[in-house]
Design an enzyme around this catalytic site. Sequence first.
Site, PDB file in Angstrom:
ATOM      1  N   GLY A 120     -18.104 -17.320   6.332  1.00 57.00           N
ATOM      2  CA  GLY A 120     -18.249 -16.938   4.936  1.00 57.00           C
ATOM      3  C   GLY A 120     -17.345 -15.681   4.392  1.00 57.00           C
ATOM      4  O   GLY A 120     -17.795 -14.900   3.743  1.00 57.00           O
ATOM      5  N   GLY A 168     -13.944 -15.553   4.605  1.00 57.77           N
ATOM      6  CA  GLY A 168     -12.586 -15.858   3.948  1.00 57.77           C
ATOM      7  C   GLY A 168     -11.445 -15.926   5.099  1.00 57.77           C
ATOM      8  O   GLY A 168     -10.129 -15.863   4.873  1.00 57.77           O
ATOM      9  N   LEU A 169     -11.983 -16.028   6.338  1.00 54.52           N
ATOM     10  CA  LEU A 169     -11.165 -16.268   7.691  1.00 54.52           C
ATOM     11  C   LEU A 169     -11.230 -17.671   8.313  1.00 54.52           C
ATOM     12  O   LEU A 169     -10.763 -17.923   9.522  1.00 54.52           O
ATOM     13  CB  LEU A 169     -11.463 -15.030   8.617  1.00 54.52           C
ATOM     14  CG  LEU A 169     -11.557 -13.829   8.118  1.00 54.52           C
ATOM     15  CD1 LEU A 169     -12.011 -12.802   9.058  1.00 54.52           C
ATOM     16  CD2 LEU A 169     -10.252 -13.231   7.702  1.00 54.52           C
ATOM     17  N   ASP A 189      -6.069 -23.921   5.150  1.00 53.42           N
ATOM     18  CA  ASP A 189      -6.831 -23.329   6.392  1.00 53.42           C
ATOM     19  C   ASP A 189      -6.558 -24.412   7.228  1.00 53.42           C
ATOM     20  O   ASP A 189      -6.305 -23.961   8.730  1.00 53.42           O
ATOM     21  CB  ASP A 189      -8.351 -23.250   5.625  1.00 53.42           C
ATOM     22  CG  ASP A 189      -8.450 -22.443   4.735  1.00 53.42           C
ATOM     23  OD1 ASP A 189      -7.641 -21.719   4.527  1.00 53.42           O
ATOM     24  OD2 ASP A 189      -9.621 -22.179   4.153  1.00 53.42           O
TER      25      ASP A 189
HETATM   26  C1  GLA Z   1     -10.617 -21.628   1.066  1.00 50.78           C
HETATM   27  C2  GLA Z   1      -9.905 -23.051   1.027  1.00 50.78           C
HETATM   28  C3  GLA Z   1      -8.246 -23.173   0.892  1.00 50.78           C
HETATM   29  C4  GLA Z   1      -7.556 -22.033   0.072  1.00 50.78           C
HETATM   30  C5  GLA Z   1      -8.297 -20.763  -0.061  1.00 50.78           C
HETATM   31  C6  GLA Z   1      -8.037 -19.914  -1.262  1.00 50.78           C
HETATM   32  O1  GLA Z   1     -10.319 -20.806   2.141  1.00 50.78           O
HETATM   33  O2  GLA Z   1     -10.560 -23.764   2.277  1.00 50.78           O
HETATM   34  O3  GLA Z   1      -7.878 -24.442   0.915  1.00 50.78           O
HETATM   35  O4  GLA Z   1      -7.911 -22.836  -1.302  1.00 50.78           O
HETATM   36  O5  GLA Z   1     -10.003 -20.635  -0.203  1.00 50.78           O
HETATM   37  O6  GLA Z   1      -6.731 -19.690  -1.397  1.00 50.78           O
END
Ligand code: GLA
Length: 361
Positions: free
Chosen positions: A114, A116-117, A164
């Site tokens: 959770g 953003g990585l 990702d």
């Molecule tokens: C998450 C999603 C990605 C992308 C980012 C925002 O990490 O899995 O596909 O949309 O948010 O840039």
Amino acid sequence: MNSQSLFKQYFHYSAVSSSEAHGRVNLIGEHTDYNKGFVLPTLIKQKIEVSLSPRLDNKIVGISEEFGEKTVLFDSNIDGTWIDFVRGASYYMAKEGHPIQGLDIAVTSSIPTGSGLSSSAALEIALLRALCQMVGLQLSATKIAKIGQLIEHNFIGTLCGIMDQMSSSKAKFGQALYLDCENLKTKLAPIFKDYTFVIIHSGSSRRLSEGLYNERKRETEIATKFLNISSLRHAEISNLNLIKDPKILRRARHVITENDRVQKAFEFLINNNAPAFGKLMNESHFSMDKDYEISSPELNHIVKTAQLHGALGARLTGAGFGGCTVILTSNTKKKEITDKILNNCHKSYLVTSISQNNIIN
Ligand code: GLA
């Protein structure tokens, strides 16, 4: 502990297959991927490891360092636990002609969830790699990424883009991956010399499946209807006035301007122009805060503190609504800026730093 040791300790025999996948930090280009636009992530050293062996009794027996143990019947329904990733990966292995009859599986992770990585995608890619190795199936990195995205959509419930999974499956250390999400073409460029990207967690996490992410995706789809185009990738800033709903207009403006920033940022990276790259990071954060409304007071505080103390650029990274920031600084100012943030921003902590060809803690 690594996943092989965890497996052996828990199951009292050695796993037949082990694999791993790294998390990523996105340097610029947020919420552009599902709008068929551009992104610029790079790998972090934090990773997820998976070790597994087949079973023949229709059971999944899982042990995760982070989430504990769980045994389920193979054909049981998704239940919101980490086993859903295993259900998903096994389902798609069967679609590739390799039905799975049961699994013993151990998972270890150094990627904070959770944040953003991209811990979710790393788990998908590590699982798929381990399963492919177990059954002797060769799939391309892009195919593995596409299957990872399907797991996320159909077993986890987040209607994510492809950034990702492509990062975890294709990116290289010390290089930024420029990805065109319309045709999945990629280019690599080394990270700046003499500068560092510092990744600092705001101290608050989020769950994408809680719905805000999917809501943003829906809003951009509404924008495409107003503009009568297939995706915001093809939108022109001069046509924004065709969007009559002010909130939808702001969402579209973020995506259009962000796509433009990613393309410029990649040029600045190639030309070793870190100050110009940093300026785009600041603009990106402003746009995410005001137009896309995915920032938080904690994220804004870190970004402001970084800017005030001489960072070249700072922005939230990943989906937003909490999680991490990425800060670009000269190597000489790195310690001073990091210390200022950690001292001034309650709950913030250092996750990692990235500079050319090496990953420093
Ligand atoms: C998450 C999603 C990605 C992308 C980012 C925002 O990490 O899995 O596909 O949309 O948010 O840039």
